[in-house]
Design a protein around this motif. Structure first.
Motif: not given
Length: 95
Positions: A31-44
């Motif tokens: 999240q520190s890189y994306t700025g978004i908290e993804f629930e899973s790698a599927y969401d990413f």
């Protein structure tokens, strides 16, 4: 044994197993890189598909790890750099 082509600051890597023609792309950007908290790698994966050119890229993510593949190292590296560019721009917008 694998051939390492690129390691992104995002934690995504591009590599190829010596006995394979497939170029692998995998990682788990924090999240520190994306700025978004993804629930899973599927969401990413779904997010990346929505915002980054995925032509020529196949996907096979697991719950906790992003996996994709393609036929050439050049396409794989371009894809990862496009992901980096997207998230760099996104982080600047949300500051």
């Amino acid at each position: 044994m694998s051939i390492d082509y690129y390691k992104s600051p995002s934690g995504i890597e591009v590599y190829q197993f010596e006995d394979s023609d497939t170029i692998h792309i995998s990682g788990n950007p924090p999240q520190s890189y994306t700025g978004i908290e993804f629930e899973s790698a599927y969401d990413f994966e779904e997010y990346v598909k929505d915002y980054v050119n995925s032509d020529g890229i196949g996907f096979d993510s697991e719950y906790c790890q992003f996996f994709a593949y393609t036929k050439t190292p050049e396409r794989a590296i371009k894809f990862v750099k496009d992901i980096e560019q997207w998230f760099d721009g996104f982080r600047k917008k949300v500051k």
